[in-house]
Write a protein that holds these residues in place. Structure first.
Motif, short mmCIF file in Angstrom:
data_model
loop_
_atom_site.label_atom_id
_atom_site.label_comp_id
_atom_site.label_asym_id
_atom_site.label_seq_id
_atom_site.Cartn_x
_atom_site.Cartn_y
_atom_site.Cartn_z
N PRO A 139 0.82 -1.22 0.00
CA PRO A 139 0.00 0.00 0.00
C PRO A 139 0.85 1.27 0.00
O PRO A 139 1.97 1.28 0.53
CB PRO A 139 -0.80 -0.12 1.32
CG PRO A 139 -0.70 -1.55 1.72
CD PRO A 139 0.61 -2.03 1.20
N ASP A 164 2.15 4.79 1.26
CA ASP A 164 2.36 5.38 2.58
C ASP A 164 2.55 4.34 3.68
O ASP A 164 2.44 4.67 4.86
CB ASP A 164 1.20 6.32 2.96
CG ASP A 164 1.01 7.44 1.96
OD1 ASP A 164 2.01 7.88 1.38
OD2 ASP A 164 -0.14 7.85 1.75
N SER A 165 2.85 3.10 3.31
CA SER A 165 3.13 2.08 4.31
C SER A 165 4.63 1.92 4.52
O SER A 165 5.44 2.36 3.70
CB SER A 165 2.53 0.73 3.88
OG SER A 165 3.18 0.24 2.71
N PHE A 224 6.66 -1.33 4.72
CA PHE A 224 6.33 -2.72 4.39
C PHE A 224 7.55 -3.60 4.62
O PHE A 224 8.59 -3.43 3.98
CB PHE A 224 5.88 -2.80 2.92
CG PHE A 224 5.16 -4.07 2.56
CD1 PHE A 224 3.77 -4.09 2.49
CD2 PHE A 224 5.85 -5.23 2.29
CE1 PHE A 224 3.10 -5.25 2.14
CE2 PHE A 224 5.20 -6.39 1.94
CZ PHE A 224 3.80 -6.41 1.87
N ALA A 236 8.33 7.94 6.36
CA ALA A 236 6.96 7.47 6.15
C ALA A 236 5.96 8.55 6.52
O ALA A 236 4.95 8.74 5.84
CB ALA A 236 6.72 6.21 6.96
N THR A 247 6.69 5.87 0.82
CA THR A 247 6.46 4.46 1.06
C THR A 247 7.82 3.76 1.20
O THR A 247 8.70 3.98 0.37
CB THR A 247 5.66 3.82 -0.08
OG1 THR A 247 4.45 4.55 -0.26
CG2 THR A 247 5.35 2.36 0.20
N CYS A 251 7.44 -1.38 11.02
CA CYS A 251 6.62 -1.66 9.84
C CYS A 251 5.13 -1.63 10.16
O CYS A 251 4.69 -2.07 11.22
CB CYS A 251 6.97 -3.02 9.24
SG CYS A 251 8.61 -3.05 8.48
N THR A 252 4.36 -1.15 9.21
CA THR A 252 2.90 -1.18 9.31
C THR A 252 2.32 -2.41 8.64
O THR A 252 1.25 -2.89 9.04
CB THR A 252 2.28 0.07 8.66
OG1 THR A 252 2.65 0.10 7.26
CG2 THR A 252 2.78 1.34 9.33
N HIS A 253 3.01 -2.92 7.62
CA HIS A 253 2.56 -4.09 6.86
C HIS A 253 3.74 -5.01 6.63
O HIS A 253 4.90 -4.58 6.72
CB HIS A 253 1.97 -3.68 5.50
CG HIS A 253 0.73 -2.85 5.60
ND1 HIS A 253 0.75 -1.55 6.04
CD2 HIS A 253 -0.58 -3.13 5.30
CE1 HIS A 253 -0.48 -1.06 6.02
NE2 HIS A 253 -1.29 -2.00 5.57
N PRO A 278 -1.43 -6.25 7.36
CA PRO A 278 -0.95 -5.40 8.44
C PRO A 278 -0.21 -6.22 9.50
O PRO A 278 -0.64 -7.32 9.84
CB PRO A 278 -2.23 -4.79 9.01
CG PRO A 278 -3.22 -4.85 7.89
CD PRO A 278 -2.89 -6.12 7.15
#
Length: 312
Positions: A31, A33-34, A36, A186, A191, A206-208, A222
């Motif tokens: 995604p 703005d993640s 990852f 971020a 990203t 990390c968000t994802h 996520p």
């Protein structure tokens, strides 16, 4: 600015000479703005995937896109919007850190030469290398070289950063600084796609995340969801007896170590206190008992059946 996924692959496959299948039908969605995290045991296909994403090698089949444009076809228009640090930076050892960045910036056809030294100074400051800017890069430690490579990726504003082991070789303080920098980037709308062998790093920054094994994608989503599973945990000097009792009561997926048993509790709405009472009634000496949130490492081992070694 493209508003779809920052990275997307469909059926991405790479087969090398001799029939080795390195990446098999990869459907990956990163995604916008993640931050990852890209995880997988040794030889899982992560580095091969990153090389295909950056147009360094061609896929055998399938498609990959960065910022909504197909790769490697659109590499000339896409890559100026992407910063990358892959398998360590390529440096001229006889040049200083500052002069290496000047060379990198000079190779960018979109870089304004009038502001080059200002950008280089800002990038060095951002990664904590200002004091060592005049030192020849061959004398840099591994961690300093990693910082310099990251500085090179940050010479221009980037929509996407692709980082392969960005904290490799850094001391704990340096790792914290780079993690803070990744969060800052971020927050500014960049990203960040990174591979790492440090699971706590993935959980912290990390968000994802996505998990690879044997060239295939096992799971993605996520981080909070990947590690959200809770397990029953019992600490006891009688782990074998505890495991036997829990299994008889309907617990599943038991893991037994010297002084600890974890398991999926029995299905239904049974009271955990009843499980504890049953253990005690069976003569199991219970030192601690309760539900705990699984770590990302627990989730990784459960998904792949392997320990965590992501050198590949």
């Amino acid at each position: 600015m493209h508003q779809g996924p920052a990275i997307e692959t469909r059926g991405l496959t790479k087969r090398f000479r001799g029939g080795q299948l390195a990446v098999n039908q990869l459907d990956l969605t990163v995604p916008r703005d993640s931050v990852f995290g890209f995880l997988g045991p040794n030889g899982s296909g992560k580095t091969t995937t990153i090389r295909m994403l950056m147009g360094l090698i061609a896929p055998t089949s399938g498609t990959a896109s960065l910022l909504g444009r197909p790769m490697p076809k659109a590499s000339r228009t896409v890559l100026p919007r992407v910063g990358a640090l892959i398998e360590g930076p390529a440096l001229y050892g006889f040049l200083s850190g500052r002069d290496n960045l000047i060379r990198y910036d000079s190779a960018d056809p979109e870089a304004d030469p009038r502001t080059r030294r200002t950008r280089v100074a800002a990038a060095l400051d951002r990664v904590g290398l200002t004091a060592a800017a005049g030192k020849k890069s061959k004398a840099y430690s591994l961690g300093m070289k990693q910082r310099l490579g990251l500085a090179a990726a940050l010479l221009q504003p980037r929509e996407l950063l692709v980082l392969d082991e960005p904290t490799n070789g850094l001391d704990p303080q340096g790792m914290r600084e780079i993690r803070a920098l990744i969060r800052e980037l971020a927050a500014d709308g960049t990203t960040v796609f990174l591979s790492s062998h440090l699971l706590d790093e993935i959980e912290q920054v990390c968000t994802h995340a996505a998990v690879m094994a044997q060239g295939r994608l096992i799971v993605q989503g996520p981080v909070a969801e990947l590690a959200a599973r809770s397990r029953l945990a019992v600490t006891t000097p009688d782990p074998a007896d505890a495991a036997r009792v829990l299994k008889e009561l309907g617990a599943t997926d038991l893991t037994v170590t010297d002084h600890r048993v974890t398991a999926e509790p029995p299905p239904g709405e049974g009271d955990l206190a009843d499980l504890n009472a049953a253990l005690v009634h069976a003569g199991v000496r219970v030192r601690s008992f309760g539900m705990e949130r699984a770590s990302l490492e627990d989730a990784f081992v459960a998904l792949t059946g392997e320990g965590f070694d992501v050198a590949g």
